[in-house]
Scaffold this active site. Structure first.
Site, PDB file in Angstrom:
ATOM      1  N   ASP A  73       5.648  -0.127   4.017  1.00  0.00           N
ATOM      2  CA  ASP A  73       6.320   0.870   4.854  1.00  0.00           C
ATOM      3  C   ASP A  73       7.627   0.283   5.392  1.00  0.00           C
ATOM      4  O   ASP A  73       8.680   0.933   5.366  1.00  0.00           O
ATOM      5  CB  ASP A  73       5.399   1.294   6.000  1.00  0.00           C
ATOM      6  CG  ASP A  73       5.970   2.438   6.816  1.00  0.00           C
ATOM      7  OD1 ASP A  73       6.838   3.181   6.317  1.00  0.00           O
ATOM      8  OD2 ASP A  73       5.522   2.611   7.966  1.00  0.00           O
ATOM      9  N   ASP A  77       7.668   9.896   3.699  1.00  0.00           N
ATOM     10  CA  ASP A  77       7.362   8.714   4.507  1.00  0.00           C
ATOM     11  C   ASP A  77       6.446   9.043   5.687  1.00  0.00           C
ATOM     12  O   ASP A  77       5.402   8.401   5.845  1.00  0.00           O
ATOM     13  CB  ASP A  77       8.648   8.032   4.966  1.00  0.00           C
ATOM     14  CG  ASP A  77       8.372   6.708   5.636  1.00  0.00           C
ATOM     15  OD1 ASP A  77       7.872   5.792   4.958  1.00  0.00           O
ATOM     16  OD2 ASP A  77       8.644   6.586   6.846  1.00  0.00           O
ATOM     17  N   ASP A 133      10.135  -0.178   2.344  1.00  0.00           N
ATOM     18  CA  ASP A 133      10.761   1.039   1.807  1.00  0.00           C
ATOM     19  C   ASP A 133      11.896   1.514   2.701  1.00  0.00           C
ATOM     20  O   ASP A 133      12.927   1.961   2.221  1.00  0.00           O
ATOM     21  CB  ASP A 133       9.736   2.131   1.481  1.00  0.00           C
ATOM     22  CG  ASP A 133       9.197   2.911   2.672  1.00  0.00           C
ATOM     23  OD1 ASP A 133       9.727   2.818   3.776  1.00  0.00           O
ATOM     24  OD2 ASP A 133       8.204   3.633   2.464  1.00  0.00           O
ATOM     25  N   GLY A 134      11.731   1.363   4.009  1.00  0.00           N
ATOM     26  CA  GLY A 134      12.806   1.735   4.923  1.00  0.00           C
ATOM     27  C   GLY A 134      14.020   0.842   4.767  1.00  0.00           C
ATOM     28  O   GLY A 134      15.168   1.315   4.787  1.00  0.00           O
ATOM     29  N   ARG A 136      17.698   2.227   3.431  1.00  0.00           N
ATOM     30  CA  ARG A 136      18.928   2.094   4.221  1.00  0.00           C
ATOM     31  C   ARG A 136      19.951   1.186   3.537  1.00  0.00           C
ATOM     32  O   ARG A 136      21.136   1.532   3.453  1.00  0.00           O
ATOM     33  CB  ARG A 136      18.604   1.572   5.620  1.00  0.00           C
ATOM     34  CG  ARG A 136      17.988   2.650   6.514  1.00  0.00           C
ATOM     35  CD  ARG A 136      17.785   2.168   7.935  1.00  0.00           C
ATOM     36  NE  ARG A 136      16.680   1.220   8.063  1.00  0.00           N
ATOM     37  CZ  ARG A 136      15.399   1.539   8.078  1.00  0.00           C
ATOM     38  NH1 ARG A 136      15.044   2.808   7.987  1.00  0.00           N
ATOM     39  NH2 ARG A 136      14.468   0.629   8.199  1.00  0.00           N
ATOM     40  N   ASP A 195       2.530   7.938   6.272  1.00  0.00           N
ATOM     41  CA  ASP A 195       2.115   7.297   7.524  1.00  0.00           C
ATOM     42  C   ASP A 195       0.910   8.005   8.131  1.00  0.00           C
ATOM     43  O   ASP A 195      -0.071   7.367   8.521  1.00  0.00           O
ATOM     44  CB  ASP A 195       3.249   7.314   8.558  1.00  0.00           C
ATOM     45  CG  ASP A 195       4.398   6.401   8.207  1.00  0.00           C
ATOM     46  OD1 ASP A 195       4.225   5.505   7.353  1.00  0.00           O
ATOM     47  OD2 ASP A 195       5.479   6.587   8.796  1.00  0.00           O
ATOM     48  N   THR A 205      16.624   9.933   1.182  1.00  0.00           N
ATOM     49  CA  THR A 205      16.634  11.275   0.595  1.00  0.00           C
ATOM     50  C   THR A 205      15.894  12.234   1.522  1.00  0.00           C
ATOM     51  O   THR A 205      15.068  11.824   2.339  1.00  0.00           O
ATOM     52  CB  THR A 205      15.927  11.286  -0.773  1.00  0.00           C
ATOM     53  OG1 THR A 205      14.539  10.967  -0.579  1.00  0.00           O
ATOM     54  CG2 THR A 205      16.555  10.289  -1.744  1.00  0.00           C
TER      55      THR A 205
END
Length: 184
Positions: A54, A75, A57-58, A62, A79, A68
């Site tokens: 998690d 996302d 991927d962020g 960025r 979660d 997107t």
């Protein structure tokens, strides 16, 4: 638009989102069938891996400009699936988790419905606030501890669960205030 969603669906950060959903299912299978400390450690490791992916991927989204609209939906869905799965599985060992699951479902249902209304009204997604992030971190930390120590005595387990519920309820109240202000 349809072509863009197909293209966005396979960007690296979104692939991590799918992977986290799969990890939630694998966690549930392992946790619900655990019969040794090693099984619980493996289940905790899966949650740690999910949390790591998690975060990654962020960072990728960025840093490499891969944010997107599809990912903004995927996302938080990944979660919530992960969080709900963990909390639900823990109800098998810790009865007070049922109350937490109920609060979680009410909170997330409200936020989902109100969020859609806000999106329709102002054509913008407010995103997570600091109190929501604190609630999420608290949920992950406390459930991680409960996964690692499935034989924890009732009193400390219940104290942890009540702390988590209090933080979650506080975030819920603050989101209600925010969303009411945005909807009026």
């Amino acid at each position: 638009m349809k072509v863009q969603v197909k293209k966005d669906a396979f960007k690296i950060p979104n692939l991590f989102g799918y992977f986290r959903i799969i990890l939630a299912v694998v966690f549930a299978i392992i946790y619900l069938n655990a019969d040794s400390p090693t099984d619980y450690y493996l289940a905790a490791g899966i949650i740690a891996l999910s949390g790591f992916t998690d975060f990654i991927d962020g960072q990728i989204a960025r840093r490499f400009h891969m944010i997107t609209d599809f990912g903004k939906i995927l996302d938080p869905v990944a979660d919530k699936i992960t969080q709900g799965t963990i909390a639900f599985c823990l109800t098998t060992k810790f009865p007070w988790m049922i109350a937490l699951v109920i609060l979680f479902l009410i909170k997330e249902s409200y936020l989902g419905i109100a969020g859609l209304k806000i999106l329709k009204k102002i054509d913008s997604n407010e995103g997570a606030k600091w109190y929501g992030k604190i609630s999420t971190v608290t949920l992950y930390v406390i459930t991680f501890v409960l996964i690692l120590f499935p034989e924890m005595p009732d009193l400390p387990a219940n104290i942890l669960i009540f702390i988590c519920m209090a933080v979650m309820l506080n975030a819920f109240i603050l989101y209600i205030r925010l969303y009411r202000r945005l909807l009026t």
